[in-house]
Motif scaffolding. Structure first.
Motif, PDB file in Angstrom:
ATOM      1  N   CYS A   1     -20.945  57.468  57.985  1.00 40.13           N
ATOM      2  CA  CYS A   1     -22.341  57.138  58.323  1.00 40.13           C
ATOM      3  C   CYS A   1     -22.589  55.637  58.172  1.00 40.13           C
ATOM      4  O   CYS A   1     -23.213  55.005  59.032  1.00 40.13           O
ATOM      5  N   GLY A   2     -22.086  55.066  57.076  1.00 38.85           N
ATOM      6  CA  GLY A   2     -22.301  53.642  56.805  1.00 38.85           C
ATOM      7  C   GLY A   2     -21.801  52.757  57.941  1.00 38.85           C
ATOM      8  O   GLY A   2     -22.568  51.939  58.477  1.00 38.85           O
ATOM      9  N   PRO A   3     -20.527  52.894  58.330  1.00 37.22           N
ATOM     10  CA  PRO A   3     -20.032  52.066  59.425  1.00 37.22           C
ATOM     11  C   PRO A   3     -20.819  52.262  60.730  1.00 37.22           C
ATOM     12  O   PRO A   3     -20.983  51.320  61.513  1.00 37.22           O
ATOM     13  N   THR A   4     -21.335  53.477  60.958  1.00 37.29           N
ATOM     14  CA  THR A   4     -22.122  53.716  62.170  1.00 37.29           C
ATOM     15  C   THR A   4     -23.454  52.967  62.093  1.00 37.29           C
ATOM     16  O   THR A   4     -23.886  52.353  63.065  1.00 37.29           O
ATOM     17  N   LEU A   5     -24.072  53.003  60.912  1.00 40.69           N
ATOM     18  CA  LEU A   5     -25.310  52.236  60.727  1.00 40.69           C
ATOM     19  C   LEU A   5     -25.030  50.747  60.919  1.00 40.69           C
ATOM     20  O   LEU A   5     -25.795  50.027  61.559  1.00 40.69           O
ATOM     21  N   MET A   6     -23.918  50.307  60.363  1.00 38.46           N
ATOM     22  CA  MET A   6     -23.590  48.885  60.451  1.00 38.46           C
ATOM     23  C   MET A   6     -23.460  48.444  61.903  1.00 38.46           C
ATOM     24  O   MET A   6     -23.852  47.352  62.267  1.00 38.46           O
ATOM     25  N   ALA A   7     -22.902  49.343  62.741  1.00 34.11           N
ATOM     26  CA  ALA A   7     -22.676  48.980  64.141  1.00 34.11           C
ATOM     27  C   ALA A   7     -23.937  49.134  64.992  1.00 34.11           C
ATOM     28  O   ALA A   7     -24.092  48.438  65.991  1.00 34.11           O
ATOM     29  N   TRP A   8     -24.829  50.056  64.636  1.00 35.22           N
ATOM     30  CA  TRP A   8     -25.910  50.411  65.559  1.00 35.22           C
ATOM     31  C   TRP A   8     -27.324  50.265  65.014  1.00 35.22           C
ATOM     32  O   TRP A   8     -28.278  50.264  65.797  1.00 35.22           O
ATOM     33  N   ALA A   9     -27.519  50.196  63.691  1.00 33.56           N
ATOM     34  CA  ALA A   9     -28.887  50.212  63.157  1.00 33.56           C
ATOM     35  C   ALA A   9     -29.534  48.828  63.227  1.00 33.56           C
ATOM     36  O   ALA A   9     -28.842  47.807  63.278  1.00 33.56           O
ATOM     37  N   ALA A  10     -30.879  48.822  63.192  1.00 32.01           N
ATOM     38  CA  ALA A  10     -31.634  47.568  63.138  1.00 32.01           C
ATOM     39  C   ALA A  10     -31.374  46.899  61.790  1.00 32.01           C
ATOM     40  O   ALA A  10     -31.117  47.579  60.797  1.00 32.01           O
ATOM     41  N   GLU A  11     -31.464  45.587  61.772  1.00 30.97           N
ATOM     42  CA  GLU A  11     -31.142  44.824  60.571  1.00 30.97           C
ATOM     43  C   GLU A  11     -31.952  45.304  59.348  1.00 30.97           C
ATOM     44  O   GLU A  11     -31.405  45.465  58.256  1.00 30.97           O
TER      45      GLU A  11
ATOM     46  N   VAL B   1     -28.267  66.076  82.944  1.00 35.91           N
ATOM     47  CA  VAL B   1     -27.175  65.173  83.327  1.00 35.91           C
ATOM     48  C   VAL B   1     -25.874  65.703  82.702  1.00 35.91           C
ATOM     49  O   VAL B   1     -25.909  66.566  81.822  1.00 35.91           O
ATOM     50  N   PRO B   2     -24.694  65.210  83.146  1.00 31.18           N
ATOM     51  CA  PRO B   2     -23.436  65.677  82.552  1.00 31.18           C
ATOM     52  C   PRO B   2     -23.422  65.512  81.029  1.00 31.18           C
ATOM     53  O   PRO B   2     -24.067  64.616  80.489  1.00 31.18           O
ATOM     54  N   LYS B   3     -22.689  66.391  80.374  1.00 28.66           N
ATOM     55  CA  LYS B   3     -22.811  66.576  78.927  1.00 28.66           C
ATOM     56  C   LYS B   3     -22.738  65.309  78.084  1.00 28.66           C
ATOM     57  O   LYS B   3     -23.495  65.151  77.147  1.00 28.66           O
ATOM     58  N   HIS B   4     -21.788  64.423  78.406  1.00 33.61           N
ATOM     59  CA  HIS B   4     -21.622  63.234  77.559  1.00 33.61           C
ATOM     60  C   HIS B   4     -22.762  62.224  77.736  1.00 33.61           C
ATOM     61  O   HIS B   4     -22.939  61.346  76.906  1.00 33.61           O
ATOM     62  N   LYS B   5     -23.501  62.369  78.826  1.00 29.75           N
ATOM     63  CA  LYS B   5     -24.531  61.355  79.122  1.00 29.75           C
ATOM     64  C   LYS B   5     -25.907  61.701  78.576  1.00 29.75           C
ATOM     65  O   LYS B   5     -26.783  60.856  78.536  1.00 29.75           O
ATOM     66  N   GLY B   6     -26.089  62.951  78.148  1.00 26.91           N
ATOM     67  CA  GLY B   6     -27.431  63.365  77.737  1.00 26.91           C
ATOM     68  C   GLY B   6     -27.635  63.418  76.233  1.00 26.91           C
ATOM     69  O   GLY B   6     -28.515  64.120  75.743  1.00 26.91           O
ATOM     70  N   LEU B   7     -26.825  62.678  75.473  1.00 24.34           N
ATOM     71  CA  LEU B   7     -26.889  62.758  74.003  1.00 24.34           C
ATOM     72  C   LEU B   7     -27.538  61.519  73.402  1.00 24.34           C
ATOM     73  O   LEU B   7     -27.416  60.420  73.935  1.00 24.34           O
ATOM     74  N   THR B   8     -28.204  61.726  72.272  1.00 22.03           N
ATOM     75  CA  THR B   8     -28.846  60.602  71.578  1.00 22.03           C
ATOM     76  C   THR B   8     -28.670  60.783  70.070  1.00 22.03           C
ATOM     77  O   THR B   8     -28.772  61.895  69.555  1.00 22.03           O
ATOM     78  N   MET B   9     -28.409  59.653  69.370  1.00 22.56           N
ATOM     79  CA  MET B   9     -28.153  59.697  67.918  1.00 22.56           C
ATOM     80  C   MET B   9     -29.382  59.228  67.131  1.00 22.56           C
ATOM     81  O   MET B   9     -30.048  58.271  67.535  1.00 22.56           O
ATOM     82  N   PHE B  10     -29.626  59.925  66.030  1.00 21.67           N
ATOM     83  CA  PHE B  10     -30.708  59.539  65.122  1.00 21.67           C
ATOM     84  C   PHE B  10     -30.188  59.576  63.687  1.00 21.67           C
ATOM     85  O   PHE B  10     -29.133  60.156  63.414  1.00 21.67           O
ATOM     86  N   PHE B  11     -30.993  59.018  62.773  1.00 20.18           N
ATOM     87  CA  PHE B  11     -30.794  59.384  61.374  1.00 20.18           C
ATOM     88  C   PHE B  11     -32.114  59.916  60.844  1.00 20.18           C
ATOM     89  O   PHE B  11     -33.179  59.571  61.359  1.00 20.18           O
ATOM     90  N   LEU B  12     -32.060  60.793  59.875  1.00 23.76           N
ATOM     91  CA  LEU B  12     -33.303  61.383  59.394  1.00 23.76           C
ATOM     92  C   LEU B  12     -33.272  61.620  57.891  1.00 23.76           C
ATOM     93  O   LEU B  12     -32.196  61.677  57.282  1.00 23.76           O
ATOM     94  N   ASP B  13     -34.461  61.753  57.357  1.00 26.14           N
ATOM     95  CA  ASP B  13     -34.661  62.110  55.958  1.00 26.14           C
ATOM     96  C   ASP B  13     -34.456  63.614  55.852  1.00 26.14           C
ATOM     97  O   ASP B  13     -35.142  64.381  56.534  1.00 26.14           O
ATOM     98  N   MET B  14     -33.534  64.028  55.035  1.00 29.09           N
ATOM     99  CA  MET B  14     -33.220  65.460  54.945  1.00 29.09           C
ATOM    100  C   MET B  14     -34.343  66.265  54.296  1.00 29.09           C
ATOM    101  O   MET B  14     -34.313  67.483  54.301  1.00 29.09           O
ATOM    102  N   ARG B  15     -35.301  65.564  53.702  1.00 28.10           N
ATOM    103  CA  ARG B  15     -36.437  66.285  53.116  1.00 28.10           C
ATOM    104  C   ARG B  15     -37.587  66.433  54.111  1.00 28.10           C
ATOM    105  O   ARG B  15     -38.671  66.875  53.751  1.00 28.10           O
TER     106      ARG B  15
END
Lengths: 419, 377
Positions: A106-116, A191-205
């Motif tokens: 998760c950390g490396p993904t945030l590092m690559a994609w999250a806002a500062e 749209v084709p399967k690989h193109k219709g996906l979106t990533m989020f992070f969320l509070d598990m509570r």
């Protein structure tokens, strides 16, 4: 060729060793040695609290997430220094278990994609163990075929820009104790399967998130199902563009495969010790030629993995990227563990059926038999790993695909469905 | 941590690879396979000239004075092209016997000739079917004369000089075995060239009758010295097997990319792709085990016996695995004489039997792990 440290590495190792000697929770050492699958062995105190204590201590001394930049709570060290720290940490490294997915993926993904601002907010507590993260990827109907996932994210009807999540994830390690999760969803089924996906992070509570432990085939519960019912996520917690989720997920998965272990244990030393004790016709089993042949086969696999790992460390030590040979680890280890467990039980004869702790090595081989099927599936099944070796290492063409160009909603969902 | 060869060593390896690509083509191998020629003499002379034969022999004895590490890499290249030359018998075995146990006079007499490729050496141990144990050695030497029979002597057709394991007088057990240098062109030697699995290297059976024999090392330490030399040779043979594994995998991969069936390259079928992935796994494990053994060989580590057996078992399994599945990937074409698959299949199975078979080495590995000169984990 040698197995020695460079002078710089030796100095670093000495520094690490001294710090571990002075700071490691040595009162837990004996308990940690009793660890089994899904169990770090700690009984005298809360197992998770013990993990958090050690992680915080490392964090405060600058030893958490060694390869991360310092500004995000890491140590700013080289990959080889991370390896050395792991070697010196030894048995205490098992206390890092609850943070592994968060820090490793998760950390490396945030590092690559999250806002500062999000990196500043979330990465340091992830490094310190204060906040635990899980990865919400697999679903009941999409495991190896991850891009077939069906959890929906739809824009909220109130025009707030928030997203509303409905669906189900499965095989989520640590979801029950996680503060946050990395979640991949489908935002466009047309749209084709690989193109219709979106990533989020969320509070598990968040309201609408329900975590249920899965009772596994071996009776334990290491993983969870996570249900989402009208869960609201702000758009600011989207990682990457809408429809870019597949690309974001590859960052996560690449990090999974880049992680270098000291070589997975196949249980060979335990089997060898057992074969010295066990008897066949009144003689030690290790004297039997059929036993020797099997033992030798496991010995060279274990040794081959060990020295493959050392070749990777050699590359890191020279400042190079390890080669593709690293991809064989889990494929070899999973199958070997399962075969080895069956072989050990065979030598125990009818008594081998007993699961109890009074079996040889506290029933270790019985537990291994029952856990090993999961090793061959989790984090990339044997079949997916062979595809990766075949396609990325050997350069063979991908399989013919029937699902790549059609809209996701038109892909059949049952093998018995009439075309 | 440095479990890799140096850039200089790799550059030398590359030089040998380029030499062999030109001089040891499939046609060159087939010329030996399909004729009565004992080995490719031109190629062997070329390898001598290039310094491959003398690589690990000190300059004082006519060698190049490099280390065993370079020889490991050269072995890998010879294995890749299944070179039809007696390097393993003459260099990994005969020369190593002389280096380890020869007198100064013996070294001075023979090593320069072996390094220059002027003569071919070999090691004669086996006397019959089954695993060779001390009690199976019946050949004996009395008053400097050898009498007895040695079967399936590797590169026996080409050999001029043999290190022979034989009993000194009426000695019994392992302690009754000594080693002798025997001139195979001399009197009292009868040679029968054999038809074998792998005609690229021609084995022979020898019948000795009062052949002059020169004691190598001390009386009674033959079994011990042979064990040490065979461990060292096993590591170099394992490198040949790793080279052969890689080449067999490449051949299968290339064919799987080219060959079409059911409208697609066969490499896109998982049945083929997964088989090749498993070959890659075997070859990778074997290579890593061989690097460990190369380290042990070059440093004469206490772990050498375990490392040698580990590399040998792993590399034997790998080459057999890759060579048989290379044929499978090629389908019917793989079973033709015209395709090279069978040459690798032959070599993989012949090497598996050379220097003690797989089951022998498996057993040795476990005995040695039990003996505890290396960690089990």
């Amino acid at each position: 060729m040698d197995f020695e440290d460079s002078p710089e590495e030796a100095a670093f190792r000495a520094q690490v060793r001294a710090w571990i000697r002075d700071n490691a929770p040595r009162h837990l050492e004996a308990e940690l040695k009793t660890a089994g699958f899904a169990d770090n062995g700690i009984r005298s105190t809360d197992p998770l609290a013990a993990c958090r204590d050690w992680q915080r201590k490392k964090y405060e001394a600058g030893w958490a997430c060694l390869h991360w930049p310092k500004e995000y709570g890491g140590g700013g060290y080289q990959p080889i220094q991370r390896v050395i720290f792991g070697q010196e940490e030894g048995i205490y490294a098992s206390l890092s278990g609850p943070f592994g997915i968060g820090q490793g993926m998760c950390g490396p993904t945030l590092m690559a994609w999250a806002a500062e601002e999000h990196k500043q907010r979330y990465l340091p507590p992830l490094a310190s163990g204060e906040e635990i993260w899980c990865q919400l990827f697999s679903e009941p109907a999409s495991g190896s075929d991850l891009a077939g996932l069906r959890t929906r994210a739809e824009p909220a009807a109130d025009g707030s820009g928030d997203w509303i999540i409905n669906g189900q994830k499965i095989w989520t390690s640590g979801a029950h104790r996680s503060e946050f999760g990395l979640l991949i969803t489908r935002t466009d089924p047309s749209v084709p399967k690989h193109k219709g996906l979106t990533m989020f992070f969320l509070d598990m509570r968040s309201p609408g998130v329900e975590v249920r432990p899965i009772k596994q085939a071996n009776g334990q519960s290491e993983f969870n199902e996570v249900y989402f019912t009208d869960v609201r996520i702000p758009d600011s917690q989207r990682l990457g563009a809408v429809g870019q989720g597949w690309e974001v997920s590859l960052t996560t998965l690449m990090n999974e495969r880049l992680s270098i272990g000291s070589g997975m244990s196949l249980g060979f030393p335990e089997l060898f010790a057992f074969c010295m004790e066990a008897e066949i016709d009144g003689r030690p089993a290790v004297d039997d030629s059929a036993v020797r042949s099997r033992l030798a086969t496991y010995a060279v696999r274990q040794s081959g993995l060990k020295y493959t790992g050392m070749r990777a460390i050699t590359a890191l030590s020279k400042g190079q990227t390890p080669g593709p040979e690293n991809s064989i680890g889990k494929l070899v280890a999973g199958a070997a563990m399962q075969e080895l467990a069956m072989f050990a039980l065979d030598l125990q004869g009818a008594a081998g059926v007993e699961m109890g702790d009074d079996q040889p090595l506290q029933g270790r081989f019985q537990k291994m038999l029952m856990r090993s099927p999961a090793t061959r599936i989790e984090g990339g099944s044997d079949e997916i790993l062979r595809n990766i070796i075949g396609e990325r290492v050997l350069g063979l063409p991908g399989d013919v695909r029937v699902d790549k160009t059609v809209a996701f909603r038109d892909i059949p969902t049952s093998g018995r469905q009439k075309a | 941590m440095n479990l890799d060869f140096s850039d200089d060593q790799k550059a030398l390896q590359d030089q040998v690879r380029r030499f062999l690509a030109e001089r040891c083509t499939s046609a060159a191998v087939r010329r030996i396979v399909e004729s009565d020629e004992t080995h490719d003499r031109d190629l062997y002379a070329g390898l001598a000239e290039l310094g491959v034969l003398g690589a690990a022999i000190p300059e004082a004895y006519g060698g190049v004075g490099l280390s065993k590490l370079e020889l490991c890499l050269f072995a890998e290249e010879l294995g890749r092209v299944i070179a039809p030359v007696p390097v393993s018998s003459s260099i990994y075995l005969a020369a190593e016997f002389l280096l380890l146990a020869g007198s100064e006079a013996q070294k001075t007499t023979w090593l320069p000739k072996l390094a220059a490729g002027e003569i071919v050496g070999t090691f004669a141990l086996t006397e019959g079917s089954g695993r060779t144990t001390p009690d199976k050695v019946k050949a004996s030497v009395r008053n400097g004369r050898l009498t007895g029979t040695k079967v399936a002597v590797p590169d026996g057709a080409a050999a001029d000089l043999a290190v022979v394991a034989a009993r000194h007088g009426t000695g019994e057990g392992a302690d009754g075995i000594s080693l002798y240098l025997v001139d195979l062109r001399g009197p009292g030697v009868e040679r029968t060239v054999l038809t074998t699995l792998d005609p690229s290297r021609k084995a022979a059976t020898f019948t000795f009758k009062d052949a002059p024999a020169d004691l190598l090392s001390g009386e009674g330490d033959g079994w011990h010295v042979a064990g040490q030399v065979m461990d060292r040779a096993a590591i170099l043979l394992a490198f040949e097997q790793v080279g052969g594994s890689d080449r067999a995998l490449e051949m299968a991969r290339d064919y799987a990319l080219d060959r079409m069936a059911f409208g697609r390259p066969i490499g896109s079928f998982q049945a083929i792709k997964h088989m090749l992935a498993d070959m890659y796994v075997s070859a990778t494990l074997a290579r890593s085990n061989c690097y460990y053994a190369a380290w042990a060989l070059s440093t004469d580590a206490a772990e050498l016996p375990v490392a040698a057996a580990t590399a040998r078992v792993s590399a034997t399994q790998s080459f057999q695995h890759c060579a048989k599945n290379n044929i499978q990937t090629h389908g019917g074409m793989g079973f033709t004489w015209a395709f090279d698959c069978h040459l690798y299949y032959r070599r993989s199975n012949a090497l598996a039997l050379s220097l003690g078979s797989l089951s022998t080495w498996e057993s040795l590995l476990i005995e040695r792990l039990r003996g505890g000169n290396a960690a089990v984990a």
